[in-house]
Motif scaffolding. Sequence first.
Motif, PDB file in Angstrom:
ATOM      1  N   GLN A  60      43.572  43.129  47.532  1.00  0.00           N
ATOM      2  CA  GLN A  60      42.652  43.270  48.660  1.00  0.00           C
ATOM      3  C   GLN A  60      41.704  42.074  48.787  1.00  0.00           C
ATOM      4  O   GLN A  60      41.430  41.606  49.901  1.00  0.00           O
ATOM      5  CB  GLN A  60      41.830  44.554  48.487  1.00  0.00           C
ATOM      6  CG  GLN A  60      40.988  44.936  49.693  1.00  0.00           C
ATOM      7  CD  GLN A  60      41.820  45.565  50.789  1.00  0.00           C
ATOM      8  OE1 GLN A  60      42.966  45.939  50.547  1.00  0.00           O
ATOM      9  NE2 GLN A  60      41.264  45.650  51.981  1.00  0.00           N
ATOM     10  N   TYR A  61      41.215  41.588  47.631  1.00  0.00           N
ATOM     11  CA  TYR A  61      40.153  40.581  47.677  1.00  0.00           C
ATOM     12  C   TYR A  61      40.557  39.238  47.069  1.00  0.00           C
ATOM     13  O   TYR A  61      39.772  38.284  47.104  1.00  0.00           O
ATOM     14  CB  TYR A  61      38.899  41.104  46.975  1.00  0.00           C
ATOM     15  CG  TYR A  61      38.368  42.373  47.597  1.00  0.00           C
ATOM     16  CD1 TYR A  61      37.707  42.350  48.824  1.00  0.00           C
ATOM     17  CD2 TYR A  61      38.543  43.603  46.965  1.00  0.00           C
ATOM     18  CE1 TYR A  61      37.232  43.524  49.401  1.00  0.00           C
ATOM     19  CE2 TYR A  61      38.062  44.776  47.531  1.00  0.00           C
ATOM     20  CZ  TYR A  61      37.416  44.736  48.756  1.00  0.00           C
ATOM     21  OH  TYR A  61      36.944  45.888  49.326  1.00  0.00           O
ATOM     22  N   GLY A  62      41.746  39.184  46.459  1.00  0.00           N
ATOM     23  CA  GLY A  62      42.223  37.914  45.936  1.00  0.00           C
ATOM     24  C   GLY A  62      41.518  37.435  44.688  1.00  0.00           C
ATOM     25  O   GLY A  62      41.566  36.246  44.356  1.00  0.00           O
ATOM     26  N   GLU A  63      40.844  38.315  43.964  1.00  0.00           N
ATOM     27  CA  GLU A  63      40.149  37.929  42.736  1.00  0.00           C
ATOM     28  C   GLU A  63      40.146  39.100  41.762  1.00  0.00           C
ATOM     29  O   GLU A  63      40.501  40.226  42.123  1.00  0.00           O
ATOM     30  CB  GLU A  63      38.723  37.487  43.036  1.00  0.00           C
ATOM     31  CG  GLU A  63      37.883  38.526  43.728  1.00  0.00           C
ATOM     32  CD  GLU A  63      36.509  37.989  44.134  1.00  0.00           C
ATOM     33  OE1 GLU A  63      35.556  38.784  44.102  1.00  0.00           O
ATOM     34  OE2 GLU A  63      36.412  36.796  44.473  1.00  0.00           O
ATOM     35  N   ALA A  64      39.744  38.800  40.517  1.00  0.00           N
ATOM     36  CA  ALA A  64      39.769  39.832  39.473  1.00  0.00           C
ATOM     37  C   ALA A  64      38.704  40.893  39.721  1.00  0.00           C
ATOM     38  O   ALA A  64      37.646  40.622  40.288  1.00  0.00           O
ATOM     39  CB  ALA A  64      39.568  39.181  38.106  1.00  0.00           C
ATOM     40  N   LEU A  65      38.997  42.101  39.268  1.00  0.00           N
ATOM     41  CA  LEU A  65      38.067  43.221  39.391  1.00  0.00           C
ATOM     42  C   LEU A  65      36.823  42.951  38.548  1.00  0.00           C
ATOM     43  O   LEU A  65      36.933  42.667  37.357  1.00  0.00           O
ATOM     44  CB  LEU A  65      38.751  44.504  38.916  1.00  0.00           C
ATOM     45  CG  LEU A  65      37.929  45.788  38.904  1.00  0.00           C
ATOM     46  CD1 LEU A  65      37.631  46.239  40.334  1.00  0.00           C
ATOM     47  CD2 LEU A  65      38.667  46.883  38.154  1.00  0.00           C
ATOM     48  N   PRO A  66      35.607  43.055  39.118  1.00  0.00           N
ATOM     49  CA  PRO A  66      34.381  42.825  38.337  1.00  0.00           C
ATOM     50  C   PRO A  66      34.227  43.870  37.225  1.00  0.00           C
ATOM     51  O   PRO A  66      34.562  45.039  37.401  1.00  0.00           O
ATOM     52  CB  PRO A  66      33.262  42.968  39.374  1.00  0.00           C
ATOM     53  CG  PRO A  66      33.931  42.750  40.700  1.00  0.00           C
ATOM     54  CD  PRO A  66      35.330  43.271  40.542  1.00  0.00           C
ATOM     55  N   ASP A  67      33.695  43.446  36.077  1.00  0.00           N
ATOM     56  CA  ASP A  67      33.517  44.353  34.943  1.00  0.00           C
ATOM     57  C   ASP A  67      32.617  45.533  35.289  1.00  0.00           C
ATOM     58  O   ASP A  67      32.858  46.662  34.846  1.00  0.00           O
ATOM     59  CB  ASP A  67      32.929  43.592  33.749  1.00  0.00           C
ATOM     60  CG  ASP A  67      33.937  42.637  33.128  1.00  0.00           C
ATOM     61  OD1 ASP A  67      35.148  42.820  33.386  1.00  0.00           O
ATOM     62  OD2 ASP A  67      33.516  41.714  32.408  1.00  0.00           O
ATOM     63  N   ALA A  68      31.564  45.281  36.073  1.00  0.00           N
ATOM     64  CA  ALA A  68      30.631  46.366  36.414  1.00  0.00           C
ATOM     65  C   ALA A  68      31.331  47.458  37.205  1.00  0.00           C
ATOM     66  O   ALA A  68      31.109  48.651  36.978  1.00  0.00           O
ATOM     67  CB  ALA A  68      29.456  45.800  37.214  1.00  0.00           C
ATOM     68  N   LEU A  69      32.195  47.070  38.140  1.00  0.00           N
ATOM     69  CA  LEU A  69      32.930  48.049  38.931  1.00  0.00           C
ATOM     70  C   LEU A  69      33.923  48.809  38.059  1.00  0.00           C
ATOM     71  O   LEU A  69      34.109  50.026  38.215  1.00  0.00           O
ATOM     72  CB  LEU A  69      33.653  47.358  40.088  1.00  0.00           C
ATOM     73  CG  LEU A  69      34.378  48.259  41.091  1.00  0.00           C
ATOM     74  CD1 LEU A  69      33.410  49.253  41.716  1.00  0.00           C
ATOM     75  CD2 LEU A  69      35.037  47.423  42.182  1.00  0.00           C
ATOM     76  N   LEU A  70      34.555  48.110  37.115  1.00  0.00           N
ATOM     77  CA  LEU A  70      35.492  48.769  36.210  1.00  0.00           C
ATOM     78  C   LEU A  70      34.781  49.822  35.370  1.00  0.00           C
ATOM     79  O   LEU A  70      35.286  50.933  35.190  1.00  0.00           O
ATOM     80  CB  LEU A  70      36.166  47.735  35.303  1.00  0.00           C
ATOM     81  CG  LEU A  70      37.122  48.295  34.236  1.00  0.00           C
ATOM     82  CD1 LEU A  70      38.259  49.056  34.890  1.00  0.00           C
ATOM     83  CD2 LEU A  70      37.650  47.175  33.351  1.00  0.00           C
ATOM     84  N   ARG A  71      33.584  49.510  34.852  1.00  0.00           N
ATOM     85  CA  ARG A  71      32.848  50.484  34.042  1.00  0.00           C
ATOM     86  C   ARG A  71      32.481  51.728  34.851  1.00  0.00           C
ATOM     87  O   ARG A  71      32.579  52.853  34.352  1.00  0.00           O
ATOM     88  CB  ARG A  71      31.593  49.830  33.461  1.00  0.00           C
ATOM     89  CG  ARG A  71      31.876  48.891  32.286  1.00  0.00           C
ATOM     90  CD  ARG A  71      30.598  48.561  31.538  1.00  0.00           C
ATOM     91  NE  ARG A  71      29.673  47.795  32.368  1.00  0.00           N
ATOM     92  CZ  ARG A  71      29.679  46.460  32.452  1.00  0.00           C
ATOM     93  NH1 ARG A  71      30.571  45.753  31.766  1.00  0.00           N
ATOM     94  NH2 ARG A  71      28.799  45.842  33.196  1.00  0.00           N
ATOM     95  N   LEU A  72      32.067  51.532  36.097  1.00  0.00           N
ATOM     96  CA  LEU A  72      31.749  52.680  36.949  1.00  0.00           C
ATOM     97  C   LEU A  72      32.985  53.546  37.179  1.00  0.00           C
ATOM     98  O   LEU A  72      32.915  54.778  37.161  1.00  0.00           O
ATOM     99  CB  LEU A  72      31.187  52.195  38.293  1.00  0.00           C
ATOM    100  CG  LEU A  72      29.783  51.592  38.257  1.00  0.00           C
ATOM    101  CD1 LEU A  72      29.445  50.972  39.607  1.00  0.00           C
ATOM    102  CD2 LEU A  72      28.749  52.643  37.886  1.00  0.00           C
TER     103      LEU A  72
END
Length: 414
Positions: free
Chosen positions: A390-402
């Motif tokens: 969707q965004y062409g970049e890696a998933l942010p760690d903060a979003l992964l933790r949530l």
Amino acid sequence: MRILHTSDWHLGHSLRGFDRHYEHQCFLDWLLAQIRERDIDALLVTGDIFDNANPSSASQKQLYRFLQAAREAAPYLRVVLIAGNHDSPGRLEAPSPLLEVFETRIVGQTRRNSDGDIDLGSLIVPLHDRNGVLRAWCLAVPFLRPGDVPRIETEGDAYLAGVEALYRQALQRVLSQRQAGEAILALGHCHLDGSTVSEESERRIVVGGLEALSAGIFDSSIAYAALGHLHLPQTAGGREWVRYSGSPIPMSFAEIDYPHQILCIELDGERLGAVTPVSVPRPVDLRRIPAWPAPLPEVLDALAALSFPEPDLPEELWPYVEVRVRFDAPEPGARAAVEAALHGKPVRLAGIDVSYRRGSLEPGSEVEPTWGDLTRLHPEEVLRRHYRNQYGEALPDALLRLFQELLIEAEEAL
């Protein structure tokens, strides 16, 4: 004192839609024979008794009938079961008042007293031998969720600090009670740092940002730590006395080559005497055909060449087959071709593993994963792939933790 350690039965498990009640019954019958033949004093089952938090009535009957048969076969047998992350703590504990009459203790969750402190006594199980002599103490600690551990003020990870504190407090309680010559056993259902995970069948345990606990939570005064959660039998943290028994049957095709086993533990007073792995017979075979993904024509030839020395096997003994196909482009008729090649053969088609060629590949090298079978992907991996697409970049760690916190909340609501 002679003890059997087993774990991760996953009663009620199905493999790609195929019920495995027969295989589990074969294991339980075999385990019953081991209890008789090895003259076992105690049985430890370290979590994931059931495959899900709402087990079928058939799965529950299977467990209780085994416990009844074990008691009849060895009237002196002590049994200790703890809940795993797949189990419902309350559902698992529900028959405790009845089962404790038959020397079976179930610990599904931690409890708090009126002051809000952990009731350590509910996690400590004394083990007596057949003559009624106290021989060992169990720290029977089930899978721990954030609300199950003591509240510790720390600059580090509060969950890890809470788990360490819980084991330490329970151990201190036992050390203050035990007499010379009485062993201490620790039970746990967790992922210890550095241990090997079966990616296809083990639900990851992530609490906060923590993926794994340290083996240092088990003090050297503990004679043996019996662990559950990981399906591959292994020691942990370089300590021979800290062990995963592993699952008794393969939960996925990734576990075909696992040495499925139980562990026979012999105590010498308060020390560990010996640990003997005992291989579990596999009543139903699992096969990957071919061993590595291959083009469809080669796969069809391999399937057509399949032969069986006993073609009249009853259906419950038919092997499960995962067919592994590599495509250069989508082929809509592939499944029909595979089913036709297997028609009339005593096998159960338990999935087609589809991958696509990416450049020049050698057998055993990595292939591009597909979305064809979402059951083989962890939710975090699905989110990572979607975010990158969707965004062409890696998933942010903060979003992964949530996202991981939401997964835990969803499992606790089951």
